[in-house]
Design a protein around this motif. Structure first.
Motif, PDB file in Angstrom:
ATOM      1  N   GLN A  30      -3.116  -4.005  -1.615  1.00  0.00           N
ATOM      2  CA  GLN A  30      -2.904  -3.853  -3.017  1.00  0.00           C
ATOM      3  C   GLN A  30      -3.375  -2.362  -3.471  1.00  0.00           C
ATOM      4  N   ARG A  31      -4.215  -1.730  -2.560  1.00  0.00           N
ATOM      5  CA  ARG A  31      -4.797  -0.551  -2.806  1.00  0.00           C
ATOM      6  C   ARG A  31      -3.548   0.462  -2.660  1.00  0.00           C
ATOM      7  N   LEU A  32      -2.996   0.018  -1.295  1.00  0.00           N
ATOM      8  CA  LEU A  32      -1.717   1.103  -1.014  1.00  0.00           C
ATOM      9  C   LEU A  32      -0.732   0.994  -2.076  1.00  0.00           C
ATOM     10  N   ARG A  33      -0.608   0.091  -2.491  1.00  0.00           N
ATOM     11  CA  ARG A  33       0.501  -0.271  -3.746  1.00  0.00           C
ATOM     12  C   ARG A  33       0.206   0.678  -4.732  1.00  0.00           C
ATOM     13  N   THR A  34      -1.053   0.932  -5.043  1.00  0.00           N
ATOM     14  CA  THR A  34      -1.413   1.585  -6.395  1.00  0.00           C
ATOM     15  C   THR A  34      -1.831   3.125  -5.880  1.00  0.00           C
ATOM     16  N   ALA A  35      -1.892   3.511  -4.819  1.00  0.00           N
ATOM     17  CA  ALA A  35      -2.521   4.866  -4.335  1.00  0.00           C
ATOM     18  C   ALA A  35      -1.545   5.776  -4.851  1.00  0.00           C
ATOM     19  N   GLU A  36      -2.116   6.923  -5.250  1.00  0.00           N
ATOM     20  CA  GLU A  36      -1.552   8.071  -5.616  1.00  0.00           C
ATOM     21  C   GLU A  36      -0.772   8.792  -4.617  1.00  0.00           C
ATOM     22  N   THR A  44      -0.250  11.500  19.210  1.00  0.00           N
ATOM     23  CA  THR A  44       1.143  11.499  19.907  1.00  0.00           C
ATOM     24  C   THR A  44       1.510  10.246  20.866  1.00  0.00           C
ATOM     25  N   SER A  45       0.483   9.420  21.310  1.00  0.00           N
ATOM     26  CA  SER A  45       0.710   8.359  22.017  1.00  0.00           C
ATOM     27  C   SER A  45       1.661   7.382  21.779  1.00  0.00           C
ATOM     28  N   LEU A  46       1.956   6.541  22.626  1.00  0.00           N
ATOM     29  CA  LEU A  46       2.822   5.324  22.261  1.00  0.00           C
ATOM     30  C   LEU A  46       2.032   4.386  21.032  1.00  0.00           C
ATOM     31  N   SER A  47       0.986   4.136  21.067  1.00  0.00           N
ATOM     32  CA  SER A  47       0.234   3.132  20.347  1.00  0.00           C
ATOM     33  C   SER A  47       0.123   4.240  19.020  1.00  0.00           C
ATOM     34  N   GLU A  48      -0.063   5.200  19.162  1.00  0.00           N
ATOM     35  CA  GLU A  48      -0.266   6.181  17.742  1.00  0.00           C
ATOM     36  C   GLU A  48       1.207   6.168  16.937  1.00  0.00           C
ATOM     37  N   GLN A  49       2.305   6.304  17.887  1.00  0.00           N
ATOM     38  CA  GLN A  49       3.394   6.527  17.009  1.00  0.00           C
ATOM     39  C   GLN A  49       3.970   5.414  16.517  1.00  0.00           C
ATOM     40  N   LEU A  50       3.637   3.962  17.276  1.00  0.00           N
ATOM     41  CA  LEU A  50       4.000   2.738  16.719  1.00  0.00           C
ATOM     42  C   LEU A  50       3.090   2.247  15.388  1.00  0.00           C
ATOM     43  N   PHE A  51       1.765   3.149  15.408  1.00  0.00           N
ATOM     44  CA  PHE A  51       1.086   2.880  14.157  1.00  0.00           C
ATOM     45  C   PHE A  51       1.809   3.567  12.910  1.00  0.00           C
ATOM     46  N   ILE A  52       2.379   4.457  13.043  1.00  0.00           N
ATOM     47  CA  ILE A  52       3.215   5.195  11.927  1.00  0.00           C
ATOM     48  C   ILE A  52       4.358   4.468  11.597  1.00  0.00           C
ATOM     49  N   VAL A  53       4.880   3.956  12.637  1.00  0.00           N
ATOM     50  CA  VAL A  53       5.993   3.063  12.391  1.00  0.00           C
ATOM     51  C   VAL A  53       5.757   1.766  11.483  1.00  0.00           C
ATOM     52  N   HIS A  54       4.605   1.156  11.925  1.00  0.00           N
ATOM     53  CA  HIS A  54       3.953  -0.338  11.353  1.00  0.00           C
ATOM     54  C   HIS A  54       3.656   0.371   9.878  1.00  0.00           C
ATOM     55  N   ALA A  55       2.855   1.474   9.815  1.00  0.00           N
ATOM     56  CA  ALA A  55       2.389   1.708   8.477  1.00  0.00           C
ATOM     57  C   ALA A  55       3.599   2.133   7.347  1.00  0.00           C
ATOM     58  N   ILE A  56       4.453   2.741   7.992  1.00  0.00           N
ATOM     59  CA  ILE A  56       5.679   3.087   6.935  1.00  0.00           C
ATOM     60  C   ILE A  56       6.424   1.515   6.624  1.00  0.00           C
ATOM     61  N   HIS A  57       6.678   0.861   7.587  1.00  0.00           N
ATOM     62  CA  HIS A  57       7.365  -0.340   7.262  1.00  0.00           C
ATOM     63  C   HIS A  57       6.481  -1.265   6.418  1.00  0.00           C
ATOM     64  N   ARG A  58       5.128  -1.310   6.403  1.00  0.00           N
ATOM     65  CA  ARG A  58       4.075  -2.057   5.624  1.00  0.00           C
ATOM     66  C   ARG A  58       4.215  -1.291   4.147  1.00  0.00           C
ATOM     67  N   GLU A  60       6.898   0.225   2.704  1.00  0.00           N
ATOM     68  CA  GLU A  60       8.142   0.037   2.041  1.00  0.00           C
ATOM     69  C   GLU A  60       8.108  -1.546   1.615  1.00  0.00           C
ATOM     70  N   GLU A  61       7.498  -2.230   2.770  1.00  0.00           N
ATOM     71  CA  GLU A  61       7.562  -3.587   2.327  1.00  0.00           C
ATOM     72  C   GLU A  61       6.825  -4.222   0.999  1.00  0.00           C
ATOM     73  N   TRP A  62       5.959  -3.486   0.765  1.00  0.00           N
ATOM     74  CA  TRP A  62       4.908  -3.719  -0.298  1.00  0.00           C
ATOM     75  C   TRP A  62       5.574  -2.775  -1.551  1.00  0.00           C
ATOM     76  N   GLY A  63       6.806  -2.133  -1.495  1.00  0.00           N
ATOM     77  CA  GLY A  63       7.230  -1.435  -2.490  1.00  0.00           C
ATOM     78  C   GLY A  63       6.659  -0.018  -2.996  1.00  0.00           C
ATOM     79  N   VAL A  64       5.911   0.712  -2.027  1.00  0.00           N
ATOM     80  CA  VAL A  64       5.249   2.184  -2.087  1.00  0.00           C
ATOM     81  C   VAL A  64       6.560   3.160  -2.124  1.00  0.00           C
ATOM     82  N   ASP A  65       6.457   4.039  -3.009  1.00  0.00           N
ATOM     83  CA  ASP A  65       7.571   4.848  -3.203  1.00  0.00           C
ATOM     84  C   ASP A  65       7.128   5.733  -1.968  1.00  0.00           C
TER      85      ASP A  65
END
Length: 288
Positions: A30-36, A44-58, A60-65
């Motif tokens: 909810q905080r991410l949905r309303t954040a400015e 740069t590692s595998l896990s860090e890059q997958l974190f970016i992928v996951h964060a962006i997916h979530r 967008e899933e929550w309707g963040v611009d």
């Protein structure tokens, strides 16, 4: 589902799954949905890059611009040539001297979305050919996706890359399991595939699973305490390590590689790693 996953990571260990409240990304939707603005900090590692992928997916899933999302990408540090693999390497000064946040372009968004699709798809070709299909993706993301091919069993040994690495370190640094896991992590650090000790200990326990017809490792001690565990190669494990035998089809395959379920019991196609490519094997056929 979470309990089943952690049980499969470390079978027979009695490990409890992490509490979902510990995962801030999901707990604060909810905080991410309303954040400015949402700023993703990553290395740069595998896990860090997958974190970016996951964060962006979530997001967008929550309707963040998407225009609200920016990235702080650590690559190298001042006076140090080596790349930054994980944000855990950074101290307060490094964090205060962070790169400027940058907006994520529409092209980069498409690449991150495509990476999520590849990670969660039952079609392994999306991972295998990610760099070819998405040449505009940043180099760290393309390297991360290539590293995921390690999760598939090797066509010669019949075990995934990390399992083979553990067998190698059991021979050179056993019998203490903690020592084996530690050397496996340290000696492969520069590969930028930072899997962690729990993952490796779980893979070790799988290699010693008594439900397999012929385990590759023999384990003694308290399986809920890595420091109490002693580990040794079985004769079959030594043969696999030395290239004299393959784990499959002597032992079944029941594993996941990203979104791809690998199960010899299903009688369908199994995928094996052959360097930078994956090869399909039908049913009980033996990879050559």
């Amino acid at each position: 589902m979470r309990r089943a996953f952690w049980s499969s990571v470390a079978p027979g260990s009695g490990l409890e799954p992490p509490n979902s409240s510990d995962f801030g990304l999901l707990a604060h939707s909810q905080r991410l949905r309303t954040a400015e603005q949402i700023t993703i900090w990553a290395a740069t590692s595998l896990s860090e890059q997958l974190f970016i992928v996951h964060a962006i997916h979530r997001a967008e899933e929550w309707g963040v611009d998407p225009a609200k999302i920016c990235l702080v990408q650590f690559e190298t540090l001042r006076n140090r040539a080596a790349r930054v693999l994980g944000t855990g390497e950074l101290n307060e000064q490094h964090m205060s001297e962070h790169p400027a946040p940058t907006a994520i372009s529409a092209t980069a968004f498409r690449d991150y979305r495509a990476a999520w699709d590849a990670l969660t798809s039952p079609d392994p070709a999306l991972i295998e050919r990610f760099s070819e299909n998405h040449p505009s993706a940043n180099e760290w993301l393309k390297r991360a996706m290539r590293l995921l091919l390690r999760r598939f069993p090797d066509k010669r040994s019949g075990v995934p890359w990390w399992d083979f690495a553990l067998l190698t370190k059991v021979r050179s640094h056993g019998p203490k399991a903690a020592r084996v896991v530690g050397y496996t992590m340290v000696d492969t650090w520069d590969d930028a595939d930072l899997v962690g000790d729990l993952y490796l200990f779980g893979r070790m326990l799988r290699l010693a699973d008594s439900r397999w017809p012929v385990p590759l490792l023999e384990i003694t001690g308290d399986r809920t305490n890595m420091r109490d565990v002693q580990v040794a190669l079985t004769p079959f494990g030594r043969d696999v390590l030395e290239g004299k035998a393959s784990n499959y089809p002597t032992n079944p395959i029941d594993d996941w590689a990203s979104g791809v379920k690998l199960s010899s019991a299903d009688g369908g196609v199994l995928w094996f790693s052959d360097g930078s490519r994956l090869i399909p094997i039908d049913g009980p056929d033996v990879p050559g």
